[in-house]
Scaffold this motif. Sequence first.
Motif, mmCIF file in Angstrom:
data_model
loop_
_atom_site.group_PDB
_atom_site.id
_atom_site.type_symbol
_atom_site.label_atom_id
_atom_site.label_comp_id
_atom_site.label_asym_id
_atom_site.label_seq_id
_atom_site.Cartn_x
_atom_site.Cartn_y
_atom_site.Cartn_z
ATOM 1 N N SER A 81 4.613 4.208 -6.286
ATOM 2 C CA SER A 81 3.370 3.851 -6.974
ATOM 3 C C SER A 81 2.222 4.756 -6.544
ATOM 4 O O SER A 81 1.325 5.052 -7.340
ATOM 5 N N ASP A 94 4.088 0.456 -15.911
ATOM 6 C CA ASP A 94 4.442 0.453 -14.497
ATOM 7 C C ASP A 94 5.960 0.449 -14.346
ATOM 8 O O ASP A 94 6.631 -0.480 -14.802
ATOM 9 N N ILE A 252 -2.987 -0.650 -6.457
ATOM 10 C CA ILE A 252 -1.706 -0.466 -5.774
ATOM 11 C C ILE A 252 -1.314 -1.723 -5.007
ATOM 12 O O ILE A 252 -0.149 -2.152 -5.043
ATOM 13 N N ARG A 255 -0.056 -4.284 -7.561
ATOM 14 C CA ARG A 255 1.217 -3.930 -8.177
ATOM 15 C C ARG A 255 2.389 -4.098 -7.208
ATOM 16 O O ARG A 255 3.502 -4.451 -7.623
ATOM 17 N N CYS A 256 2.156 -3.848 -5.936
ATOM 18 C CA CYS A 256 3.245 -3.858 -4.951
ATOM 19 C C CYS A 256 3.249 -5.108 -4.080
ATOM 20 O O CYS A 256 3.979 -5.162 -3.082
#
Length: 318
Positions: A81, A94, A252, A255-256
Motif C-alpha cells: 500500500s 485498492d 494507509i 486501509r491496512c
Amino acid sequence: METSSTLKSSSSSSSVLFDELPRAICWRMFEHYQWEGFWYYPPHLEAAMAARSHFKARDDDIILASCPKTGTTWLKALIPSIINPTGGGEEEDDPLVTNHPNALMPSLEIKIYSGNPNPDLSGMLSPRLFRTHLPYSILPETIQKSGCKIVYIARDPKDAFVSLWHLMNANAAAGQEPHSIGDTFDSFCKGVHTFGPFHDHVLGYWNESLKRPEKILFLKYEEMKKDTRGQVKKLASYLGKPFVNEEEVDEILWRCSLERLKNLEVNKSGIDPWDGLAYKTYFRLGNVGDWKNCLTPEMKDRLDDITREKFQGSGLDL
C-alpha cells in the motif's frame, strides 16, 4: 522438482540427503528436517535450497522477512500500500479489496520456488515485493549482497507462540484433536518448529541490522502497536516513499487496519493454495500480551529465561 533425496545445497558441492539430516515431528504430525541450524518442513527446505541457488535480487527489490506469526500479515498489507498508493481513490481501486495480503507479497519458499526450482521472474515489474520466513544466514547471496532492502518484523516470543498455536488449531482437519499447548510449547522452547529456533532467527536479522541499518529495517510489533503512526511513517521513509501529508498516513492506516482486513470479503473465506491455511485465520486479535490468556506462570518464566539468555549482550529486548 528433484526428489528430496537428491537435492543439492548451494553451500556445498555434495548432495544434501534428507535422510542424513536431523529429523523431528512437529505438531504431532509434520516431519521437519534441520539444515544449517534451522528446522524446515520438507517442501520449504527444497524451495529454500532452490531459491539460494537461483534467486537473483535486484537492487530495488523489497523483502519482508520474519518468523511466523510476528505481525507479518500486517506488513504484507502495509508495504504494497505504501509502494503503490491508491491516491485516495475509490475503495475498489485498492488491491487489498480483491487480494489476500499473501498475494501482494509472494513467499520465496512457500510459493515462488515451491514446485519450480528455477522460475523466470524477469517479467516482474519493479520494485518487486517478496516475503520470506528464511533465516538471514539462509537467504540467497544476491539478497545479502545487493542493494535491495529488507524489512524485518519481530515480536515477543510468548505472543508469537500463542498466535502460532491458535493458527494451527484453527486449521486442523475436521475431527482432528486440537494441538496440546503443553507439548507444542515445549517444542517451541527447544527451537524445534518451522523456521526455528525463534531466537536464533531474530538474532540473525538483528545483528545484521546493527551492521547495516540501511540494508535492514528492524521493526518490533509492540512498537508498531504502541506508535502505529510513527512506525508506519518510519517504514515509508525507509522504503523511499515518505508521506506528503498526514492525510496520506490516515489513508494507509485505515486501509491496512486489522478490522478492515478482517471484514473484507476476500479474507472471509477460501484457502491459500500454497500453504493450505484458511484466509480468515490470518486475522485473529493482533493484541499485545494475549499470551497471558494461555500460558501458565511457569511457561512464561521458562520462555522469558530463554529469551534473556539468548539475547544477553545483543542489545535486543523483546
